[in-house]
Enzyme design. Structure first.
Site, PDB file in Angstrom:
ATOM      1  N   HIS A 123       0.867  -1.180   0.000  1.00 31.30           N
ATOM      2  CA  HIS A 123       0.000   0.000   0.000  1.00 31.30           C
ATOM      3  C   HIS A 123       0.901   1.226   0.000  1.00 31.30           C
ATOM      4  O   HIS A 123       1.558   1.530   0.990  1.00 31.30           O
ATOM      5  CB  HIS A 123      -0.917   0.008   1.227  1.00 31.30           C
ATOM      6  CG  HIS A 123      -1.725   1.264   1.342  1.00 31.30           C
ATOM      7  ND1 HIS A 123      -2.639   1.636   0.396  1.00 31.30           N
ATOM      8  CD2 HIS A 123      -1.741   2.244   2.282  1.00 31.30           C
ATOM      9  CE1 HIS A 123      -3.200   2.782   0.742  1.00 31.30           C
ATOM     10  NE2 HIS A 123      -2.664   3.172   1.888  1.00 31.30           N
ATOM     11  N   ASP A 125       1.110   5.047  -0.262  1.00 32.68           N
ATOM     12  CA  ASP A 125       0.455   6.355  -0.198  1.00 32.68           C
ATOM     13  C   ASP A 125       1.137   7.338  -1.142  1.00 32.68           C
ATOM     14  O   ASP A 125       2.358   7.504  -1.114  1.00 32.68           O
ATOM     15  CB  ASP A 125       0.516   6.918   1.223  1.00 32.68           C
ATOM     16  CG  ASP A 125      -0.397   6.183   2.177  1.00 32.68           C
ATOM     17  OD1 ASP A 125      -1.593   6.060   1.875  1.00 32.68           O
ATOM     18  OD2 ASP A 125       0.099   5.721   3.230  1.00 32.68           O
ATOM     19  N   ASP A 247      -7.708   1.810   2.470  1.00 32.84           N
ATOM     20  CA  ASP A 247      -7.266   2.732   3.511  1.00 32.84           C
ATOM     21  C   ASP A 247      -8.154   3.950   3.738  1.00 32.84           C
ATOM     22  O   ASP A 247      -8.051   4.577   4.790  1.00 32.84           O
ATOM     23  CB  ASP A 247      -5.827   3.191   3.211  1.00 32.84           C
ATOM     24  CG  ASP A 247      -5.121   3.750   4.438  1.00 32.84           C
ATOM     25  OD1 ASP A 247      -5.526   3.410   5.569  1.00 32.84           O
ATOM     26  OD2 ASP A 247      -4.165   4.520   4.285  1.00 32.84           O
ATOM     27  N   HIS A 495      -6.148   9.807  -0.678  1.00 31.64           N
ATOM     28  CA  HIS A 495      -6.881   9.824   0.594  1.00 31.64           C
ATOM     29  C   HIS A 495      -6.082  10.425   1.750  1.00 31.64           C
ATOM     30  O   HIS A 495      -6.616  10.488   2.874  1.00 31.64           O
ATOM     31  CB  HIS A 495      -7.354   8.409   0.962  1.00 31.64           C
ATOM     32  CG  HIS A 495      -6.247   7.403   1.120  1.00 31.64           C
ATOM     33  ND1 HIS A 495      -5.790   6.637   0.080  1.00 31.64           N
ATOM     34  CD2 HIS A 495      -5.515   7.034   2.197  1.00 31.64           C
ATOM     35  CE1 HIS A 495      -4.836   5.837   0.511  1.00 31.64           C
ATOM     36  NE2 HIS A 495      -4.641   6.073   1.800  1.00 31.64           N
TER      37      HIS A 495
END
Length: 1009
Positions: A123, A125, A247, A495
């Site tokens: 994951h 970001d 997330d 996000h």
């Protein structure tokens, strides 16, 4: 032309059985023809392949040949591969007892066991604690040990060395960077991994976008950016089929609807309210069919949705990241620390514990986390041992647990095979609390300035793309400018970007990227205007864009005498230092659709048409008319008093004020000690702070506008006092409406969702925060209804905010936050925006109110919502010409449309698309996206289906009616170009121009106001 071989699981049919034609469209991309149909009609084959030097040569292959063929580009021209197993029944439907997904790209499952789908993933970001650049290169590892380039460098060799291994990748913003750095031989290897299904792109957007603070327009664009990159580089094999929102902090129904319309087979996410999760675990409803737009799109918006058991982490003790404290497999029995038996026992227990909460004999485990697999060998070596020793128990201990490398697509296919009936959901997953007193509703408003800048810049980008699509612009320049601005906007939807949950230095970086994108767009916009404005060969002096109009600063206009004074509060904004404007000019304009209007302003020595009236402490109550639809009466202190609908004469008591909550301080060790922060909204009390002294009132009266400026001392001049308490600033409107604990908010600017105070539709709520627990994301509008009187009060916003109705007849919108404590959710710093003078960042925003009949309200908020979202761009130029001379040489008004679109249709996208190749070309196709922006039943006329004809619509070009494709299924549109849209429907078309690229100059134009 040869086509890549795609070895993927078939799409999960919405029916119980998989249709053969669905598999063919997917796997045999562009190769569905009579040859395939004839074979299927006459034979039952295990493998069908086209793999030969000559075209139209078909030969059955073995399974090993199939995989071999995939890597023989020099030996044969591979056109397509289709593999079928089992019998085909008379209806052309694969038999239900067909062999499972091992027949495609998926590893084999065992139907008599619990199959644990291990999904290796990272994951990544796109900015959070570090900037997107720092994350990619692995810089500033003192903040967080993360370098995305090393993840991909490390994973690819592991996949090449073992065809059974799988990996999924999500964030195309990072993958595109990595891809552009690779040599051709590496790209060939990666394409082979994608074609074989070992490397699978999931989600496929430029980022994993936030779902609360994002507008649907930006969600579509950032996914289209990623999809187009994948299509250009990997063809159909790179097409994502699963949504992966693991997330984001709550989940929007509109996001699910868009995913369904993208053609996704499913959606998986990690976060939902802790009470909701407990309820779903206890009722075995962790997987469901989500109705994304039940009242409008129906089944078109339905999407299979699953909640991940461990957020997106591995089960406890099985994080094999090189920096993890979890023990690796130590499998040499000669050593003292041999731990295989314990590790397998622990994993079997974790698998059985998870399996009891899911409906089938398949469960999915996410084997990865934030920025993991920088050392992929460390991960895969331990996963190999985990699979080997756990599956070995099947023979030694009669275990019924089977482990396999897998992907969300393979897992979804198995659930489809299970032929289960799934529960349904028709609301959303807001608000989200991860424990008692800990509602993630603060980020709905966090970093209000950045939220506003993202919204404004996206509107600028939409104008840029559509205007430049109407003229001849040097394509390579347009491509670069669009890439800079589009990629910056795509990153901003992340996000931890538009959500406001990033570190301060990362927020600055997002804003800088947006500013650079705007600058690139403005250069090309100038070129475009240089073609649209001159009537002949005269040169064009160019235009000047004022990016600081939000603080009433524009150097090119500041010497003019204006009409409305810039009030002292605005003049004192620290960021205005060096700007001299003290007045603003207000006048009414008319702008044609997809066009521009020119207004000439000349300095004069005459008296101002407006006058200023300032009164302190004493204010004579008066009513002012607003938009000829309603009037607002003020009391003697300058407060709102009464709203009246001028059409019906109905009135309602109304009062608006600015109040604030003190943010809770705490150490966050337990829910009861939770502090308010970037994510969390937790006020210190349920009653906001108000003012005791009457406000100072300034009024401006004139023929065009009437304004009342109310100053709540001392707050208006200083947003935050240094009193060691964070503040959450709220605009509150009290009305006399009987709203019955109910209010309504939009979902990402589209569908309207009904909200009921202290109520959740799918479980019995135990409310622990009466204020924060009733806040919902407001992307564009919020409203109250009084069913007894048939009236509606609507507030539209200029950016995403949090909103609620804490009491009947009341609405409140949080407009700003400044907090002095971290909420201990990873950011590691308070959300304390101090501004350039370190005294507190000043926010200027707008809200629009409407009071009228429920039956007429949609006509206002639907159209006005679009107008406020796509506000016109104001540009300036200097000239010595008078108006008559200027209009002789230059077009003062122009529209790119020959006729207006229907009142309920919006052209969401008009841009030159990437086309089938990577090489820029003037003849590349255009993408046209139309939307019907009314819901069913909102308006007696505007909620009806409507038909639009694409032919002869644009001024500068015509569309070739024999070369129009429906993007949703790649089918050519036959016959006329009449397009019918139903309520809330979005349709996208790829078109080619009939007469080549747009003409440079346009002599005739039609005006629509």
């Amino acid at each position: 032309m040869s086509h890549a071989v795609c070895l993927f699981p078939p799409p999960a049919s919405k029916e119980r059985n998989l249709h053969v034609d669905e598999a063919l469209v997917w796997v045999a991309d562009k190769c569905w023809d009579d040859r395939i149909e004839n074979v299927l009609d006459t034979s039952i084959l295990d493998f069908i392949a086209c793999c030969g030097q000559k075209k139209n040569v078909w030969s059955p292959l073995t399974k090993s040949d199939l995989f071999g063929c995939n890597y023989m580009p020099k030996k044969c021209s591979i056109t397509t591969v289709l593999y079928m197993s089992g019998r085909v029944n008379g209806r052309g439907v694969a038999s239900a007892d067909s062999e499972s997904s091992s027949t495609w790209s998926c590893n084999a499952v065992k139907d008599d066991m619990i199959n644990v789908h291990l999904v290796p993933h990272t994951h990544d970001d796109v900015g959070w604690l570090k900037t997107v650049d720092q994350y990619y290169y692995g810089a500033r590892n003192d903040i967080q040990n993360a370098g995305v380039q090393y993840v991909l460098d490390s994973v690819i060799p592991e996949l090449v060395n073992d065809p059974s291994k799988r990996f999924i990748y999500v964030e195309i913003a990072f993958f595109a960077r990595w891809w552009r750095e690779q040599e051709d031989n590496m790209k060939t290897v990666v394409k082979g991994l994608v074609n074989s299904g070992q490397l699978e792109f999931i989600l496929g957007g430029w980022c994993m976008n936030d779902e609360a603070s994002t507008h649907y327009n930006a969600i579509i664009d950032q996914h289209a950016l990623g999809f187009e990159f994948l299509r250009q580089n990997f063809g159909g094999c790179g097409r994502p089929r699963i949504g992966w929102q693991v997330d984001p902090f709550g989940h929007s129904r509109e996001q699910a609807s868009l995913f369904a319309q993208f053609g996704f087979d499913g959606l998986f996410f990690g976060r939902l309210d802790y009470q909701d999760k407990n309820h779903r675990l206890n009722t075995t409803t962790m997987e469901m069919l989500w109705h994304g737009s039940p009242d409008n799109l129906g089944e078109k918006s339905d999407l299979f949705t699953g909640v991940l058991y461990n957020l997106y982490q591995p089960p406890g003790g099985f994080d094999f990241n090189q920096y993890s404290s979890d023990e690796p497999f130590m499998d040499d029995p000669r050593l003292h620390d041999y731990n295989v038996d314990k590790k397998v026992d622990d994993f079997l227990k974790a698998a059985k514990d998870q399996a009891k909460y899911y409906k089938t004999n398949h469960i999915m485990m996410t084997m990865g986390s934030d920025f993991e697999y920088q050392n992929a060998h460390h991960w895969y070596k331990n996963l190999d041992k985990l699979i080997h020793y756990t599956n070995k128990r099947q023979t030694t201990d009669n275990s019924k647990i089977n482990l396999l490398y897998s992907t969300p697509s393979c897992y979804t296919y198995q659930l489809n095979r299970a032929n289960k009936t799934w529960p349904t959901k028709s609301d959303d997953f807001y608000p989200y609390a991860y424990r008692e007193h800990s509602f993630m509703t603060g980020y709905f408003t966090s970093r209000a300035a950045l939220k506003g800048y993202i919204r404004e810049t996206n509107a600028f980008l939409q104008h840029f793309v559509s205007k430049c699509g109407l003229v001849t612009v040097v394509f390579i320049v347009l491509l670069i400018s669009n890439a800079v601005s589009g990629e910056a906007m795509g990153v901003a939807q992340h996000h931890d970007a538009v959500s406001g949950t990033e570190k301060q230095q990362v927020a600055y970086d997002y804003a800088m990227r947006l500013a650079n994108g705007r600058s690139e767009c403005q250069k090309v916009m100038n070129d475009a205007m240089g073609q649209l404005v001159p009537k002949g060969s005269e040169g064009f002096m160019g235009v000047f864009f004022c990016d600081l109009l939000n603080i009433s600063a524009c150097s090119i206009t500041e010497q003019n005498k204006q009409m409305i004074p810039v009030f002292k509060r605005t003049q004192n904004i620290p960021e205005r230092k060096g700007y001299m404007a003290k007045n603003e000019l207000v006048f009414r304009v008319e702008i044609p659709a997809l066009g521009y209007s020119t207004y000439m302003i000349k300095m004069s020595e005459g008296k101002f048409l407006l006058f200023l009236l300032t009164m302190y402490m004493h204010f004579t109550g008066k009513a002012i008319s607003l938009l000829e639809h309603m009037s607002l009466k003020f009391d003697s202190n300058g407060n709102w008093d009464k709203l009246t609908d001028l059409h019906t004469g109905q009135s309602v008591d109304a009062r608006s004020d600015i109040v604030y909550y003190h943010g809770m301080a705490g150490n966050c060790s337990q829910g009861k000690f939770q502090s308010s922060g970037a994510y969390i909204f937790r006020p210190n009390g349920t009653t906001p702070q108000t003012w005791t002294d009457p406000p100072t009132v300034v009024t401006v009266d004139g023929p065009l506008v009437n304004e009342v400026h109310t100053e709540f001392s001392p707050w208006v001049t200083q947003v935050t006092r240094q009193d060691k308490m964070g503040k959450e600033v709220v605009v509150r409107v009290n009305t006399g409406m009987k709203s019955d604990a109910t209010f309504y908010t939009d979902a990402n600017g589209r569908d309207i969702i009904k909200r009921v105070r202290n109520f959740r539709k799918t479980w019995n709520l135990n409310q622990t925060e009466s204020v924060a627990g009733n806040y919902y994301p407001v992307n564009s509008r919020i409203f109250l209804r009084d069913e007894s009187s048939g009236m509606q009060f609507t507030v539209l916003t200029d950016r995403s905010q949090g909103g609620a109705s804490i009491q009947d007849g009341q609405l409140e919108l949080m407009v700003h936050r400044r907090l002095l404590y971290d909420d201990s959710l990873g950011v590691g710093e308070p959300m304390n925006e101090t501004g350039s003078d370190k005294q507190g960042l000043i926010i200027r925003g707008k809200m629009y109110v409407h009071f009228g009949q429920i039956s007429d309200a949609a006509k206002f908020h639907r159209e006005f919502g679009l107008r406020t979202y796509l506000t016109p761009i104001t540009a300036f130029t200097k000239t010595d010409m008078n108006y008559q001379d200027y209009s002789m040489f230059y077009n003062t008004m122009w529209s790119g449309l020959k006729q207006e679109l229907p009142a309920n249709i919006h052209m969401l996208t008009l841009e030159q698309w990437g086309g089938p190749t990577l090489t820029p070309s003037q003849t590349q196709p255009y993408l046209i996206r139309l939307e019907h922006f009314y819901e069913n039943g909102e308006d007696p006329q505007l909620s009806l289906p409507v038909t639009v004809n694409l032919q002869d619509l644009f001024v500068t070009f015509n569309i070739a009616n024999n070369n129009v494709y429906k993007v949703e299924n790649r089918q050519k549109l036959k016959g006329s170009l009449d397009i019918t849209l139903n309520p809330m429907e979005i349709r996208t078309f790829q078109v080619n121009l009939k007469d080549g690229p747009p003409r440079q100059n346009v002599d005739k134009f039609t005006v629509f106001s």
